[in-house]
Design a protein around this motif. Structure first.
Motif, mmCIF file in Angstrom:
data_model
loop_
_atom_site.group_PDB
_atom_site.id
_atom_site.type_symbol
_atom_site.label_atom_id
_atom_site.label_comp_id
_atom_site.label_asym_id
_atom_site.label_seq_id
_atom_site.Cartn_x
_atom_site.Cartn_y
_atom_site.Cartn_z
ATOM 1 N N THR A 120 -0.478 10.260 1.794
ATOM 2 C CA THR A 120 -1.853 10.538 2.205
ATOM 3 C C THR A 120 -2.343 11.827 1.550
ATOM 4 O O THR A 120 -1.552 12.741 1.285
ATOM 5 N N LYS A 150 4.658 2.106 7.014
ATOM 6 C CA LYS A 150 3.995 3.416 6.962
ATOM 7 C C LYS A 150 4.704 4.398 6.042
ATOM 8 O O LYS A 150 4.050 5.191 5.342
ATOM 9 N N VAL A 207 0.839 -1.198 0.000
ATOM 10 C CA VAL A 207 0.000 0.000 0.000
ATOM 11 C C VAL A 207 0.874 1.248 0.000
ATOM 12 O O VAL A 207 1.791 1.380 0.821
ATOM 13 N N VAL A 208 0.574 2.169 -0.919
ATOM 14 C CA VAL A 208 1.365 3.404 -1.022
ATOM 15 C C VAL A 208 0.501 4.654 -1.066
ATOM 16 O O VAL A 208 1.032 5.764 -1.079
ATOM 17 N N ASN A 209 -0.831 4.497 -1.065
ATOM 18 C CA ASN A 209 -1.710 5.671 -1.111
ATOM 19 C C ASN A 209 -2.915 5.478 -0.207
ATOM 20 O O ASN A 209 -3.502 4.393 -0.156
ATOM 21 N N LEU A 210 -3.287 6.546 0.473
ATOM 22 C CA LEU A 210 -4.479 6.547 1.326
ATOM 23 C C LEU A 210 -5.095 7.934 1.262
ATOM 24 O O LEU A 210 -4.457 8.924 1.618
ATOM 25 N N LEU A 213 -7.076 1.160 0.434
ATOM 26 C CA LEU A 213 -5.656 0.927 0.666
ATOM 27 C C LEU A 213 -5.035 0.643 -0.700
ATOM 28 O O LEU A 213 -5.010 -0.487 -1.165
ATOM 29 N N ILE A 251 3.639 5.320 2.393
ATOM 30 C CA ILE A 251 2.229 5.662 2.157
ATOM 31 C C ILE A 251 2.058 7.169 2.043
ATOM 32 O O ILE A 251 2.323 7.920 2.993
ATOM 33 N N ASN A 293 0.719 -5.651 3.681
ATOM 34 C CA ASN A 293 -0.653 -5.126 3.636
ATOM 35 C C ASN A 293 -1.545 -5.765 4.694
ATOM 36 O O ASN A 293 -2.433 -5.112 5.254
#
Length: 516
Positions: A411, A406, A379-382, A437, A409, A467
């Motif tokens: 944001t 973390k 996961v690299v974007n939220l 996610l 990621i 993940n």
């Protein structure tokens, strides 16, 4: 500066170590330890993807996967059930055998599309012809009877089977630019050719079927080496097959040069009438606020050109593993942690939309939804999905995630509400704080998204393990948070016409699909 005595320095170090120990969260540590030392991901992936296989809505494999997941959760002492949300055209894929038999013999790489009619146990052998470039729909109507008893090619001839990145690496700039210019012109010409028939790519197969064609042959190249998109057929009586670019181009060139190629096709499939469709639901009941929910979300269905490994086998594995770990290290959450494995996402988020429609009592009490559905990558974007205060609680929960997970990621707050794309959007539309996610690319769009290459070997288990840890920690933090999450929505920017932005509307699912 006063020099510390040896005793004072020792006491200071001990105090510091104790303080650090106090700040460590044993549940977070337990999640990481269980995920890294006792991972079940490879075993789950083998059982789901290799043994059961692809999970086309309405297929026996989809039902088998639903039952497998319920059994697996019960094995982990997590109550689970299959919840019916609708019905779908039942269809079961069989073997596809496609061979060129003239002007020479060659086995071809290809398969029937989902829901394609079978050849009724027979092998159909016929000449292959190309949709001609005619003046208009009147001329096409006059030509149409000539398709009787023949296989008709309905896709353009791709000038190259090399992806653009391969050209960029090795070609001269002049050669690359020339190829792209010629390909653009060829694509435009083919689009006009189809338009002049009076039909679209979607309606043309039905016209060919009505005129007595033996079958429809296409090639939906995915712009990578050896990879095609495999979707659904629109014919009702004759088979529709997709042939890999390399073999399709061979047939096309032979037909175009007048060598009258012939192919034999045996496509086995079975119609099973309307069959029930389900979401698989499991939950770890909350101990303090059981009527409030943290939801882990991933769609269970797939297209069936491959085995649905990265779309969305990896999301499914992430959430199953997160639930297994939570049950072991956090068995008494404050809020109920529910996992939803949704059906028929690929046909319009139908399973999750049905859940939203059928469970208003849950939707109004959602603390957070975490959805994963875009490939095998970490996961690299939220995004805050337009919820005004998402920054407050998401960043608070993320602060408990190990730095290595973390740090990558990015944001975006408050972000914009997703209107589709995956199942989190079903919840966002209903005003529930739901978040995607989103994963690192790993050439997902080209090589595995809806393709014949979306298989077990494409999974990067280190990323999926990361993940699962992230999903478990975020669910744990959301469950423990003393505060209820805010649902206040941000003011959306105006559209290109200057009209005020509008929050996505709740949409009803298709509850009877695949039938007219």
């Amino acid at each position: 500066m006063k020099k510390l005595s040896g005793l004072s320095l020792g006491l200071l170090l001990i105090t510091s170590a104790l303080t650090q120990a106090q700040t460590k969260d044993p549940v977070v540590e337990g999640i990481v330890k269980e995920a890294t030392e006792n991972s079940q991901l490879e075993k789950l992936a083998h059982e789901l993807l290799d043994v059961i296989g692809p999970r086309l809505v309405g297929s026996p494999q989809m039902q088998q996967a639903n039952d497998w997941a319920v059994a697996k959760y019960k094995e982990w002492s997590i109550p689970a059930k299959n919840e019916k949300w609708g019905e779908w055209r039942g269809w079961e894929r069989g073997a596809s055998h496609i061979d060129m038999v003239f002007p020479r013999v060659k086995s071809l790489e290809g398969t029937q599309l989902a829901w394609s009619p079978s050849t009724a146990g027979k092998t159909v052998t016929a000449e292959v012809i190309i949709i001609p470039d005619l003046a208009d729909s009147v001329a096409f109507a006059k030509w149409l009877p000539s398709v009787k008893g023949k296989f008709v090619m309905t896709s353009m001839l791709q000038p190259t089977g090399r992806p653009d990145y391969n050209w960029q690496e090795f070609a001269t700039k002049e050669s690359f630019d020339k190829m792209k210019k010629e390909r653009d012109a060829q694509t435009e010409a083919w689009t006009k050719r189809i338009a002049k028939t009076g039909y679209t790519g979607r309606t043309l197969p039905a016209a060919l079927e009505k005129a007595g064609a033996a079958g429809v042959v296409g090639s939906l190249w995915s712009k990578g080496f050896g990879v095609n998109k495999i979707f659904g057929a629109s014919t009702k009586k004759i088979p529709t097959v997709d042939i890999a670019l390399e073999d399709y181009a061979l047939l096309y060139r032979l037909a175009e040069s007048g060598h009258t190629p012939k192919i034999s096709v045996k496509a086995d499939s079975k119609e099973n009438g309307l069959v029930p469709t389900f979401n698989t639901i499991a939950e770890i009941k909350g101990s303090t606020n059981p009527e409030e929910y943290v939801i882990l979300s991933a769609h269970f269905d797939s297209w069936d050109g491959g085995t649905g490994a990265t779309d969305n086998g990896t999301g499914t594995l992430t959430m199953m593993e997160a639930m297994r770990i939570l049950k072991k290290v956090y068995p008494n959450p404050k809020r109920t942690i529910l996992v939803g494995h949704w059906g028929s996402e690929e046909q319009g988020l139908n399973g999750s939309r049905a859940f939203v429609e059928d469970h208003p009592e849950i939707i109004k009490n959602i603390q957070a939804v975490f959805n994963q559905d875009n490939g095998t990558g970490r996961v690299v974007n939220l995004s805050g999905q337009g919820f005004l205060n998402a920054y407050d609680y998401l960043t608070r929960w993320l602060s408990k995630v190990p730095e290595a997970i973390k740090a990558p990621i990015e944001t975006r707050f408050p972000g914009a509400p997703g209107g589709g794309g995956s199942d989190f959007a079903s919840f966002v539309a209903a005003g529930a704080p739901a978040f995607s996610l989103s994963s690192l690319n790993w050439s997902y769009g080209t090589y595995t998204w809806h393709t014949n290459r979306d298989t077990y070997d494409k999974i990067v288990f280190d990323d999926v393990r990361s993940n699962a840890i992230l999903a478990a920690i975020m669910a744990y933090q959301a469950s423990e948070d003393p505060a209820k999450t805010s649902r206040e929505k941000s003011v959306l920017p105006s559209n290109s016409k200057g009209e005020p932005g509008v929050w996505p509307a709740v949409k009803s699912p298709t509850r009877k699909g695949g039938v007219e």
